[in-house]
Design an enzyme around this catalytic site. Structure first.
Site, PDB file in Angstrom:
ATOM      1  N   ASP A 160       0.820  -1.207   0.000  1.00  0.00           N
ATOM      2  CA  ASP A 160       0.000   0.000   0.000  1.00  0.00           C
ATOM      3  C   ASP A 160       0.863   1.270   0.000  1.00  0.00           C
ATOM      4  OD1 ASP A 160      -2.444   1.330   0.015  1.00  0.00           O
ATOM      5  OD2 ASP A 160      -3.273   0.100   1.606  1.00  0.00           O
TER       6      ASP A 160
ATOM      7  N   ASP B 241     -10.073   3.183  -3.803  1.00  0.00           N
ATOM      8  CA  ASP B 241     -10.815   2.010  -3.312  1.00  0.00           C
ATOM      9  C   ASP B 241     -12.229   1.864  -3.885  1.00  0.00           C
ATOM     10  OD1 ASP B 241      -8.575   1.810  -1.817  1.00  0.00           O
ATOM     11  OD2 ASP B 241      -9.607   1.595   0.101  1.00  0.00           O
TER      12      ASP B 241
END
Ligand code: GAL
Length: 409
Positions: free
Chosen positions: A173, A228
């Site tokens: 990430d 997302d």
């Protein structure tokens, strides 16, 4: 200073800022190309991801509420439902699996309260079921939850730890970093993984910020092209759109990633989830289930276990489909498959109850006059008439049809 002058100054400043951004991006992409020249064509070269990865990830359903029991039971469920046999073999733990503090040697440690047996034991368990274990870290000082450390500055140590535990997949990430570009931070982990002594699928999760489709294949096995997803039609369909523009960059070993599946989480209708699964499959996206596989419904199983749709995703040609025709809310997505076949999705993305959609061979890359057999992948039926020049179908609102077209003459 007059209003006009202020206006002109703003235009000049915005232009300068734009030029600066383009230069920064170009120079950091240059870094990657230098690595390429001095080392090898692909920094990673781990031989993984010849087809898009398939499996499960904890984030979409469980967020931070995970523990080793959930991971074990999910591995059991992937086997008992038959999903693992269909190819869903990665069991991927997302954020929140580690203690906030490293041990006295600087190593990451599994969170004692939720992963008391440790990650190595979990990997052994998952492997004993014939599955693979994935883990999550971050190219920053902390992960996005801020509940565990990131790997920035610890890349080589962490990659070694992951390899020693038997990890098979790393999602990496982009939160809480030092402000440097992802094009600089991600290749460090690539090299660390290459040195760690175990092939580990490397999934870049930098949300499409620095256009990873342009450099991802040298650095990882997949790269997120969007921020997302959430469990709604709008979110899902917009991720598919954003991801589609990079189609040309997908290839065996490196895939565009429009984020994980929401099928089975309850926010969309059955037809919408069928669209979700069909678009991910034809886009050669990773098929990572994001629902609670332990309590999977018949309806969800029907969608995610469609062998014919999975076969499109896993086709060895590895070419991502593109939109080839758009008329209002009607779209045709198409891409080649091995054996001169073509996969096609007819999509009605609007509110209109029914739309007639026609695909001409011209649109989808089949030579004119070719006689084609059409297989409907959701009806599991080969259509009666062979087709010449075009195929027409009626598609309901927020629904799709999916076919494999095979030349027969
Ligand atoms: C986001 C990432 C999500 C999930 C989350 C965990 O940045 O895109 O997929 O991993 O972090 O905190």
């Amino acid at each position: 200073m007059g209003r006009k002058n202020v206006g002109e100054m703003v235009v000049v400043l915005v232009t300068l800022l734009h030029i600066w951004l383009v230069c920064v991006t170009a120079s950091s992409l240059g870094n990657i190309n230098n690595y390429e020249e001095h080392l090898r064509r692909n920094l990673l070269a781990n031989g993984l991801g010849k087809t898009p990865p398939m499996g499960w990830n904890s984030w979409n359903h469980f967020s931070c509420q995970i523990d080793e029991k959930i991971i074990r039971q999910t591995a059991d469920a992937l086997v008992s439902t038959g999903l693992s046999k269909l190819g869903y073999t990665y069991v991927n733990i997302d954020d929140c699996w580690a203690e906030l503090n490293r041990d006295n040697k600087g190593n990451l440690v599994g969170k004692k309260s939720t992963f008391p047996s440790g990650i190595k034991a979990l990997a052994d368990y998952v492997h004993s079921k014939g599955l693979k274990l994935g883990i999550y870290s971050d190219a920053g000082y902390f992960t996005c939850s801020k509940k565990m450390p990131g790997s920035l500055g610890h890349e080589f140590q962490d990659a070694k730890t992951f390899a020693s535990w038997g990890i098979d997949y790393l999602k990496y990430d982009n939160c809480n970093n030092d402000g440097s570009n992802s094009t600089v931070r991600y290749p460090v982990m690539t090299r660390a993984l290459a040195k760690a002594g175990r092939p580990i699928f490397f999934s870049l999760c930098e949300w499409g910020q620095m256009y990873p489709a342009l450099w991802g294949a040298k650095v990882g096995n997949s790269w997120r092209t969007t921020n997302d997803i959430n469990d709604s039609w709008e979110s899902m369909i917009s991720r598919a759109d954003l991801n589609e523009v990079y189609a040309e960059h997908a290839r065996p070993g490196g895939w565009n990633d429009p984020d994980m599946l929401e099928v089975g989480n309850g926010g969309m209708t059955k037809n919408e989830y069928i669209v979700h699964f069909s678009l991910w499959a034809i886009s050669k996206a990773p098929l990572l289930l994001g629902c609670d596989v332990r309590n999977v419904t018949k309806e969800t199983m029907e969608i995610v276990s469609n062998k014919e749709v999975i076969a499109v995703n896993q086709d060895l040609l590895g070419v991502q489909a593109k939109k080839v025709r758009m008329e209002g809310d009607a779209e045709i997505w198409a891409g080649p498959l091995s054996g001169y076949r073509v996969a096609v999705v007819f999509l009605n993305r609007g509110p209109q109850k029914h739309i007639d959609i026609t695909a001409n061979w011209n649109d989808i890359g089949i030579p004119p006059k070719t006689v084609v057999q059409a297989r409907d992948l959701w009806e599991h039926k080969t259509l009666k008439t062979p087709f010449v020049n075009k195929l027409r179908a009626t598609v309901e609102s927020h629904a799709c049809k999916m076919y494999v077209l095979k030349p027969v003459a």
